[in-house]
Design a protein around this motif. Sequence first.
Motif, PDB file in Angstrom:
ATOM      1  N   LEU A  94      -4.487   7.944  -6.220  1.00 46.51           N
ATOM      2  CA  LEU A  94      -4.182   6.507  -6.478  1.00 46.51           C
ATOM      3  C   LEU A  94      -5.641   5.841  -6.590  1.00 46.51           C
ATOM      4  O   LEU A  94      -6.595   6.560  -6.568  1.00 46.51           O
ATOM      5  N   ASP A 113     -13.262   0.504  -2.712  1.00 45.63           N
ATOM      6  CA  ASP A 113     -14.030   0.743  -1.461  1.00 45.63           C
ATOM      7  C   ASP A 113     -14.824  -0.719  -1.126  1.00 45.63           C
ATOM      8  O   ASP A 113     -15.942  -0.500  -1.216  1.00 45.63           O
ATOM      9  N   VAL A 120      -8.419   3.389  -5.522  1.00 45.46           N
ATOM     10  CA  VAL A 120      -8.991   2.777  -4.207  1.00 45.46           C
ATOM     11  C   VAL A 120     -10.025   1.876  -4.604  1.00 45.46           C
ATOM     12  O   VAL A 120     -11.012   2.161  -5.382  1.00 45.46           O
ATOM     13  N   PRO A 122      -2.118  -3.159  -3.195  1.00 48.04           N
ATOM     14  CA  PRO A 122      -2.730  -3.130  -4.468  1.00 48.04           C
ATOM     15  C   PRO A 122      -2.850  -4.482  -4.962  1.00 48.04           C
ATOM     16  O   PRO A 122      -3.562  -4.788  -6.057  1.00 48.04           O
ATOM     17  N   ALA A 148       0.921  -1.120   0.161  1.00 48.96           N
ATOM     18  CA  ALA A 148      -0.075   0.067  -0.113  1.00 48.96           C
ATOM     19  C   ALA A 148       0.846   1.202   0.040  1.00 48.96           C
ATOM     20  O   ALA A 148       1.887   1.287   0.829  1.00 48.96           O
ATOM     21  N   ILE A 207      -6.484  10.151   2.994  1.00 48.23           N
ATOM     22  CA  ILE A 207      -7.027   9.424   1.756  1.00 48.23           C
ATOM     23  C   ILE A 207      -8.563   9.857   1.699  1.00 48.23           C
ATOM     24  O   ILE A 207      -9.125   9.625   2.694  1.00 48.23           O
ATOM     25  N   GLY A 222      -9.615  -1.911   2.046  1.00 46.45           N
ATOM     26  CA  GLY A 222      -9.398  -0.877   1.647  1.00 46.45           C
ATOM     27  C   GLY A 222      -8.066  -0.946   0.648  1.00 46.45           C
ATOM     28  O   GLY A 222      -7.042  -0.399   0.958  1.00 46.45           O
ATOM     29  N   ILE A 251      -6.602  -0.498   5.388  1.00 51.22           N
ATOM     30  CA  ILE A 251      -5.669  -0.161   4.375  1.00 51.22           C
ATOM     31  C   ILE A 251      -4.908  -1.673   3.654  1.00 51.22           C
ATOM     32  O   ILE A 251      -4.448  -2.404   4.753  1.00 51.22           O
ATOM     33  N   ALA A 302     -11.565   8.754  -0.527  1.00 49.00           N
ATOM     34  CA  ALA A 302     -12.138   7.809  -1.573  1.00 49.00           C
ATOM     35  C   ALA A 302     -13.430   8.754  -2.149  1.00 49.00           C
ATOM     36  O   ALA A 302     -14.444   9.112  -1.498  1.00 49.00           O
ATOM     37  N   GLY A 333      -8.715   7.878  -5.833  1.00 47.53           N
ATOM     38  CA  GLY A 333      -8.383   8.355  -4.340  1.00 47.53           C
ATOM     39  C   GLY A 333      -7.599   9.568  -4.425  1.00 47.53           C
ATOM     40  O   GLY A 333      -6.582   9.651  -5.325  1.00 47.53           O
ATOM     41  N   PHE A 351      -9.179   7.839   6.683  1.00 50.86           N
ATOM     42  CA  PHE A 351      -9.189   7.369   5.324  1.00 50.86           C
ATOM     43  C   PHE A 351     -11.009   7.452   5.333  1.00 50.86           C
ATOM     44  O   PHE A 351     -11.729   6.974   5.761  1.00 50.86           O
ATOM     45  N   ILE A 361      -5.477  -0.182  -2.003  1.00 50.34           N
ATOM     46  CA  ILE A 361      -5.107   1.193  -2.497  1.00 50.34           C
ATOM     47  C   ILE A 361      -3.840   1.070  -3.371  1.00 50.34           C
ATOM     48  O   ILE A 361      -3.027   0.131  -3.079  1.00 50.34           O
TER      49      ILE A 361
END
Length: 285
Positions: free
Chosen positions: A155, A159, A157, A112, A66, A241, A182, A109, A243, A132, A74, A184
């Motif tokens: 970035l 959700d 996200v 990816p 992440a 962050i 989450g 979090i 979203a 994001g 967040f 990211i």
Amino acid sequence: MKLVRFTQDGRTRIGKVVGEQVVDLSPLPGVSDSMRQLLTDLPNLRAALEAAHSPCFALTEVILEAPINDSQKFLGIGMNYRKHAEEARLAGIPIPESQLWFNKQVSCINGPYAPVLKPHVTEKMDYEVELGVVIGQRCRHVQASDAAAVIAGYLIVNDVSARDWLHKSPTFTLGKSFDTHGPIGPWLTTADEVDNPLNLEMKLFVNGELRQHSLTGDMIYDIYAQIAYLSTVMTLEPGDILATGTPSGIGAPTGRFLKHGDVMRLEIDGLGHIENPVIAESFGR
């Protein structure tokens, strides 16, 4: 720049992606292992970060983590895309008359490409591709016309939402905050590399099937209006962050929820892609 946190030989550090390589930025003075701290110091460090060219590793040799794992906030906005708000209305959910914000606890979090756990306590786990926005400087009472100046970068996200848990309490927090919900990344693209964040194509696939496809321009409240609204209430900090909402095509209206073995792939123009498999969580884990 495309700023990353990456793990190589068991050590996690900060770098930047250049082509198919990751340049290790950790040897530079002032660079710690905290992306939040890096963003705080970015104005002073930027020239050195941009000039760095070694040591470097192939992307295939590292694990991308992440990009930010130590955010203080967040936050997500609900029903902020016109077509998505309409599909929610048809499902019996009223369209809010103002910006509708909720917390995703920072403990959700996730990386990816890391697995997303499907808890045994939910049967309605859903996906949401979102742009994001990452805050770059401490700010309060920001005007929408000035909001671009406080954005560090962007970035992708996902959700991830447990829809049945969204209705278990007056707020969305529980249904939005299960561990790993989450993802990211794949990196933080600094704002100077994104010409127009209000005109980015975004897509989400489940097992290769396109489920969501829209432009960020379909937002009801754009990212600058969002920052102005939030900063009226609270101080925003580097690394926070936001979203910024999901388009239509979520699983809830059709009952097509995520299950063990599904693979979600999210893409946003200029920001890369993230891809997360769904894994059933062991009972009591």
